[in-house]
Write an enzyme that holds these catalytic residues in place. Structure first.
Site, short mmCIF file in Angstrom:
data_model
loop_
_atom_site.label_atom_id
_atom_site.label_comp_id
_atom_site.label_asym_id
_atom_site.label_seq_id
_atom_site.Cartn_x
_atom_site.Cartn_y
_atom_site.Cartn_z
N HIS A 258 50.09 92.12 32.31
CA HIS A 258 49.93 90.68 32.11
C HIS A 258 49.35 90.42 30.73
O HIS A 258 48.55 91.21 30.22
CB HIS A 258 49.02 90.08 33.19
CG HIS A 258 49.13 88.59 33.28
ND1 HIS A 258 48.42 87.73 32.45
CD2 HIS A 258 49.89 87.79 34.08
CE1 HIS A 258 48.73 86.49 32.76
NE2 HIS A 258 49.61 86.50 33.72
N ASP A 309 53.99 88.32 40.29
CA ASP A 309 55.43 88.34 40.54
C ASP A 309 55.85 89.48 41.45
O ASP A 309 56.88 89.39 42.12
CB ASP A 309 56.19 88.47 39.21
CG ASP A 309 55.95 87.30 38.29
OD1 ASP A 309 56.12 86.16 38.74
OD2 ASP A 309 55.57 87.52 37.12
#
Length: 372
Positions: A258, A309
């Site tokens: 991320h 996700d």
């Protein structure tokens, strides 16, 4: 002039809507764990983001009633969806164009008074799930199902998608996913929405801008590609060999890492638990098992952690949502945050106009056309 690749770590604005501090996400001061552990509804979270406080019982009832009264879409919008569904367009292109059309059909779209913007916000928030469900059915040759005003946003979406009332566990799963994706500080689509809002553009233009930004594969769509990866691994039958091959070719493993979180994505664990609960003891448990195999390998081999996700792909699949519209579900949730940021930007507005650092040639001499 100070520069930062991709504007990394630059502060572009002040906000009271959400924050990421020390790998923790909060909405208007409430840590995401507080909202998840207390099973906050998506409607409560929308209210929180827009008003910066949790609603009391009457406020929530009134707010929910406003949303439900605006679930429906016009025949004109449905007809436009039908036309688009026959053209094999990218689903995000359809959503972008249809949201823009909502502004075309709203005779008050250019009214930017606080009262008008609130009404437009309610309509956008309420109609987005109906648009997505209708499109999903039309593109598979099915007839859209009218929304039910007695159902929550999560329950209503699943009902419109499948034509049958979802189970409490299914509603809980989608509600959690919607809450977790509702806002995320100044991500690319939110920043784009705020830039557009800073020009005092109408809210439909701002949300359309955000959808166009979310369409880019470096922002939205990661969970769709996670499920494609899981499908490939299942067909291959060897997760370790698959991952080794991809890593050897310097390919990105979707759903890991991320831009902001360094040690953990605080949202991921809730979707992992939801994926396990949804699949346990069913034929879909294979998807959860595959996900755990991939997670374990990536942690051990690369020291990477899954992001929001990764497990949302399994959750959406088990809920019967086709992977091609996963990013639309993201937008269905994130529009709540976009709207909050658009409203905040325009209440305390200053045109967002950064500078660039010119690195091209200088002091060139103009050469007449005949001499070039």
């Amino acid at each position: 002039m100070m520069e930062s690749e991709g504007m990394k770590d630059l502060i572009a604005c002040q906000t009271r809507i959400s924050a990421i501090v020390d790998d923790q996400l909060s909405y208007a001061g409430y840590n995401i764990s507080e909202l998840m552990d207390n099973e906050a509804s998506f409607e409560e979270v929308i209210y929180l983001l827009w008003n910066l406080h949790l609603p009391n019982q009457k406020e929530l009832a009134d707010f929910t009633a406003e949303l439900r009264a605006n679930y429906g879409i016009s025949d004109a919008i449905e007809q436009c969806l039908l036309i688009q569904s026959r053209r094999h367009l990218h689903p995000m292109s359809v959503l972008r164009s249809t949201v823009s059309l909502l502004g075309v059909y709203n005779v008050h779209a250019e009214d930017t008074s606080e009262e008008a913007v609130y009404e437009q916000s309610i309509q956008l928030m309420a109609k987005m799930p109906t648009i997505i469900a209708a499109f999903a059915r039309l593109r598979s040759g099915q007839t859209p199902i009218a929304p039910r005003e007695d159902l929550s946003i999560a329950a209503n979406f699943l009902y419109m998608l499948k034509g049958e009332e979802p189970t409490p566990l299914q509603v809980k799963a989608l509600n959690r996913a919607l809450v977790l994706h509702a806002d995320h500080e100044l991500n690319a689509s939110t920043f784009a929405a705020r830039v557009c809002a800073s020009t005092l553009a109408d809210i439909y233009s701002c949300v359309t801008t955000a959808i166009g930004t979310l369409k880019g594969p470096l922002h939205g769509g990661a969970n769709e590609r996670v499920f494609d990866m899981l499908t490939d691994i299942r067909e291959m039958g060897d997760s370790e060999a698959y991952l080794q091959e991809k890593l050897a070719c310097k390919e990105k493993i979707m759903g890991f890492g991320h831009r902001v979180y360094k040690k953990q994505d605080p949202r991921e664990k809730y979707l992992r638990d939801m994926a396990e609960e949804l699949t346990k003891g069913t034929e879909d448990e294979v998807w959860f098992d595959l996900s755990r195999e991939v997670e374990d390998y990536m942690k051990n081999a690369k020291g990477l952690i899954p992001n929001v996700d990764f497990y949302s792909a399994t959750v959406y699949h088990v809920l019967g949502i086709d992977s091609s519209i996963y990013t639309l579900i993201f937008a269905m949730s994130r529009v709540s945050g976009w709207i909050a940021h658009i409203q905040e930007q325009q209440r305390h507005n200053k045109l967002i106009r950064p500078r660039s650092d010119y690195v091209g040639l200088v002091d060139l001499t103009y050469i007449p056309m005949e001499a070039r």
